[in-house]
Design a protein around this motif. Structure first.
Motif, mmCIF file in Angstrom:
data_model
loop_
_atom_site.group_PDB
_atom_site.id
_atom_site.type_symbol
_atom_site.label_atom_id
_atom_site.label_comp_id
_atom_site.label_asym_id
_atom_site.label_seq_id
_atom_site.Cartn_x
_atom_site.Cartn_y
_atom_site.Cartn_z
ATOM 1 N N GLN A 36 0.640 -1.573 -0.589
ATOM 2 C CA GLN A 36 -0.607 0.099 0.212
ATOM 3 C C GLN A 36 1.030 1.005 0.153
ATOM 4 O O GLN A 36 2.020 1.872 0.031
ATOM 5 C CB GLN A 36 -0.803 -0.100 1.616
ATOM 6 N N LEU A 37 0.724 2.586 -1.001
ATOM 7 C CA LEU A 37 0.755 3.503 -0.712
ATOM 8 C C LEU A 37 0.485 4.462 0.520
ATOM 9 O O LEU A 37 -0.481 4.564 0.705
ATOM 10 C CB LEU A 37 1.362 3.787 -1.916
ATOM 11 N N PHE A 38 1.436 5.094 0.503
ATOM 12 C CA PHE A 38 0.195 6.508 1.400
ATOM 13 C C PHE A 38 1.171 7.585 1.193
ATOM 14 O O PHE A 38 2.306 7.838 0.667
ATOM 15 C CB PHE A 38 0.192 6.733 2.956
ATOM 16 N N GLY A 39 1.194 9.064 1.571
ATOM 17 C CA GLY A 39 1.080 10.550 0.907
ATOM 18 C C GLY A 39 1.531 10.619 0.115
ATOM 19 O O GLY A 39 0.432 10.568 -1.034
ATOM 20 N N THR A 40 1.710 11.905 -0.307
ATOM 21 C CA THR A 40 1.995 12.216 -2.190
ATOM 22 C C THR A 40 3.242 12.291 -2.597
ATOM 23 O O THR A 40 3.339 12.570 -3.987
ATOM 24 C CB THR A 40 1.530 13.863 -1.589
ATOM 25 N N GLU A 41 4.491 11.391 -2.146
ATOM 26 C CA GLU A 41 5.334 11.085 -3.088
ATOM 27 C C GLU A 41 5.881 9.525 -2.850
ATOM 28 O O GLU A 41 6.955 8.990 -3.508
ATOM 29 C CB GLU A 41 6.647 11.524 -1.651
ATOM 30 N N GLY A 42 4.679 8.986 -3.037
ATOM 31 C CA GLY A 42 4.749 7.318 -3.063
ATOM 32 C C GLY A 42 5.231 6.301 -2.259
ATOM 33 O O GLY A 42 5.741 5.623 -2.185
ATOM 34 N N SER A 43 5.484 6.858 -0.557
ATOM 35 C CA SER A 43 6.374 5.598 -0.029
ATOM 36 C C SER A 43 5.360 4.770 0.315
ATOM 37 O O SER A 43 4.461 5.274 0.247
ATOM 38 C CB SER A 43 5.841 6.942 1.983
ATOM 39 N N GLY A 44 5.384 3.606 0.944
ATOM 40 C CA GLY A 44 4.583 2.875 0.689
ATOM 41 C C GLY A 44 5.286 1.881 1.920
ATOM 42 O O GLY A 44 6.710 1.895 2.554
ATOM 43 N N VAL A 45 4.360 0.441 1.936
ATOM 44 C CA VAL A 45 4.619 -0.332 2.941
ATOM 45 C C VAL A 45 3.982 -1.746 2.090
ATOM 46 O O VAL A 45 3.547 -2.381 1.597
ATOM 47 C CB VAL A 45 3.533 -0.181 4.207
ATOM 48 N N ALA A 46 5.409 -2.453 2.155
ATOM 49 C CA ALA A 46 4.748 -4.218 1.665
ATOM 50 C C ALA A 46 4.746 -4.966 2.694
ATOM 51 O O ALA A 46 5.748 -4.776 4.187
ATOM 52 C CB ALA A 46 6.090 -4.078 0.490
ATOM 53 N N VAL A 47 3.748 -6.330 2.164
ATOM 54 C CA VAL A 47 3.963 -7.045 3.606
ATOM 55 C C VAL A 47 3.920 -8.675 2.664
ATOM 56 O O VAL A 47 3.451 -8.442 1.599
ATOM 57 C CB VAL A 47 2.989 -7.091 4.770
ATOM 58 N N TRP A 48 4.324 -9.622 3.725
ATOM 59 C CA TRP A 48 4.134 -11.064 2.736
ATOM 60 C C TRP A 48 4.470 -11.979 3.446
ATOM 61 O O TRP A 48 5.921 -11.135 4.965
ATOM 62 C CB TRP A 48 5.629 -10.921 1.337
ATOM 63 N N PRO A 49 4.282 -13.153 3.849
ATOM 64 C CA PRO A 49 4.960 -13.813 4.315
ATOM 65 C C PRO A 49 6.166 -14.636 3.763
ATOM 66 O O PRO A 49 6.891 -14.659 2.672
ATOM 67 C CB PRO A 49 3.760 -15.287 4.286
ATOM 68 N N GLY A 76 14.003 8.283 -1.969
ATOM 69 C CA GLY A 76 15.235 9.017 -1.420
ATOM 70 C C GLY A 76 15.892 7.802 -1.065
ATOM 71 O O GLY A 76 17.859 7.659 -1.206
ATOM 72 N N THR A 77 15.961 6.651 -0.202
ATOM 73 C CA THR A 77 16.300 6.053 0.646
ATOM 74 C C THR A 77 16.163 4.746 -0.482
ATOM 75 O O THR A 77 17.088 3.872 0.532
ATOM 76 C CB THR A 77 16.393 6.516 2.196
ATOM 77 N N GLY A 78 14.606 4.729 -0.587
ATOM 78 C CA GLY A 78 14.673 3.302 -1.397
ATOM 79 C C GLY A 78 13.793 2.232 0.045
ATOM 80 O O GLY A 78 13.494 2.745 1.025
ATOM 81 N N TRP A 79 13.482 1.364 -0.426
ATOM 82 C CA TRP A 79 13.714 0.153 0.279
ATOM 83 C C TRP A 79 14.206 -0.385 2.075
ATOM 84 O O TRP A 79 15.736 -0.131 1.303
ATOM 85 C CB TRP A 79 13.219 -1.384 0.035
ATOM 86 N N GLY A 80 13.441 -0.196 3.026
ATOM 87 C CA GLY A 80 14.594 -0.354 4.224
ATOM 88 C C GLY A 80 14.864 -1.759 4.051
ATOM 89 O O GLY A 80 13.284 -2.783 3.734
ATOM 90 N N ASP A 81 15.873 -2.316 5.377
ATOM 91 C CA ASP A 81 15.670 -3.785 5.687
ATOM 92 C C ASP A 81 14.265 -4.390 6.103
ATOM 93 O O ASP A 81 13.834 -4.047 6.900
ATOM 94 C CB ASP A 81 16.184 -3.889 6.513
ATOM 95 N N SER A 82 14.036 -5.164 5.450
ATOM 96 C CA SER A 82 12.945 -6.088 6.222
ATOM 97 C C SER A 82 12.573 -6.859 7.747
ATOM 98 O O SER A 82 13.901 -6.446 7.931
ATOM 99 C CB SER A 82 12.325 -7.178 5.492
ATOM 100 N N ILE A 83 11.013 -6.444 8.160
ATOM 101 C CA ILE A 83 11.487 -6.859 9.699
ATOM 102 C C ILE A 83 10.209 -7.546 10.169
ATOM 103 O O ILE A 83 9.150 -7.978 8.760
ATOM 104 C CB ILE A 83 11.357 -5.725 10.386
ATOM 105 N N ASP A 84 10.365 -8.657 11.148
ATOM 106 C CA ASP A 84 8.814 -9.347 11.418
ATOM 107 C C ASP A 84 8.125 -8.744 12.363
ATOM 108 O O ASP A 84 8.641 -7.940 13.108
ATOM 109 C CB ASP A 84 9.976 -10.927 12.315
ATOM 110 N N ILE A 85 6.985 -8.836 11.708
ATOM 111 C CA ILE A 85 5.610 -8.062 12.128
ATOM 112 C C ILE A 85 4.828 -8.871 12.958
ATOM 113 O O ILE A 85 3.928 -8.535 13.873
ATOM 114 C CB ILE A 85 4.631 -7.351 11.521
ATOM 115 N N ALA A 86 5.021 -10.400 12.484
ATOM 116 C CA ALA A 86 4.209 -11.482 13.653
ATOM 117 C C ALA A 86 4.523 -12.953 12.841
ATOM 118 O O ALA A 86 5.944 -13.124 11.928
ATOM 119 C CB ALA A 86 2.985 -11.528 13.138
#
Length: 213
Positions: free
Chosen positions: A29-42, A59-69
């Motif tokens: 999903q994207l949010f804001g007006t500059e293309g920020s977003g979040v991806a989730v997957w198993p 400006g920084t691109g994708w961050g390292d993925s983290i466990d959310i569950a």
């Protein structure tokens, strides 16, 4: 993932978000007006399924993925879905199996702080069919998650009230109906408008036919 830049009319190069173990069934999903977003997957690693998330920032691109569950389930049954408001407030929702139980879980997200609040269990039943929950939010980040729980030929449609400033999970039953073949039923769908009005829609097996309610 690959990003499109409307200023240039061009797609960028593909970025690998996860190459550790077996990963798939993503949603973003994207949010804001500059293309920020979040991806989730198993992701399946050493027999353990985890729900991963990664943030995209201009400006920084994708961050390292983290466990959310952590999900006690087969990889192919854990299919997360996300919904975010324009300010980045929302949640991810997903199903999983735990022994003989079928469960629905969610994790709230705040885009301003890039923080997940922690996974919460919404439902646990002896459903014989994996639910496929869906999620929608309004511009404030409030909304609903919906899913169905099937026991033989009986089906219950549930809704979770997502409120950005509420800690408790409010679950209500929308319908108790019949199904001839759960695989033939479409997913329960939900949409929310800018004022928070919502419509849920699903199909029901009634007198030998499928009808829409």
């Amino acid at each position: 993932a690959m990003r499109f830049d409307p200023a240039t009319g061009q797609w960028g190069s593909a970025d690998a978000l996860d190459d550790n173990g077996s990963a798939g069934f993503p949603n973003n999903q994207l949010f804001g007006t500059e293309g920020s977003g979040v991806a989730v997957w198993p992701r399946l690693t050493d027999g353990r399924v985890s729900i991963r998330a990664s943030r995209y920032a201009v400006g920084t691109g994708w961050g390292d993925s983290i466990d959310i569950a952590a999900a006690h389930s087969e990889l192919t049954t854990v299919i997360p879905r996300m919904a975010l408001s324009p300010s980045g407030v929302g949640a991810a929702i997903w199903p999983e199996f735990r022994g003989s139980e079928t469960e629905v879980w969610a994790n709230r997200y705040d885009g301003a702080s890039n923080q997940w609040s922690g996974a919460i269990q919404l439902s646990s039943t002896d459903s014989t069919t994996a639910p496929r929950p869906q999620l929608a939010v309004d511009p404030s980040g409030d909304g609903f998650g919906v899913w169905s729980e099937v026991r033989e030929s009986s089906r219950t449609v549930k809704a979770w009230r997502l409120e950005a400033d509420a800690a408790a999970a409010a679950i209500v039953t929308l319908s108790t109906d019949m199904t001839a073949n759960p695989a033939m039923n479409s997913d329960v769908r939900i949409d929310v408008d800018a004022q928070g009005n919502a419509i849920a829609i699903w199909d029901v097996f009634e007198m030998g036919d499928y009808v829409v309610e």
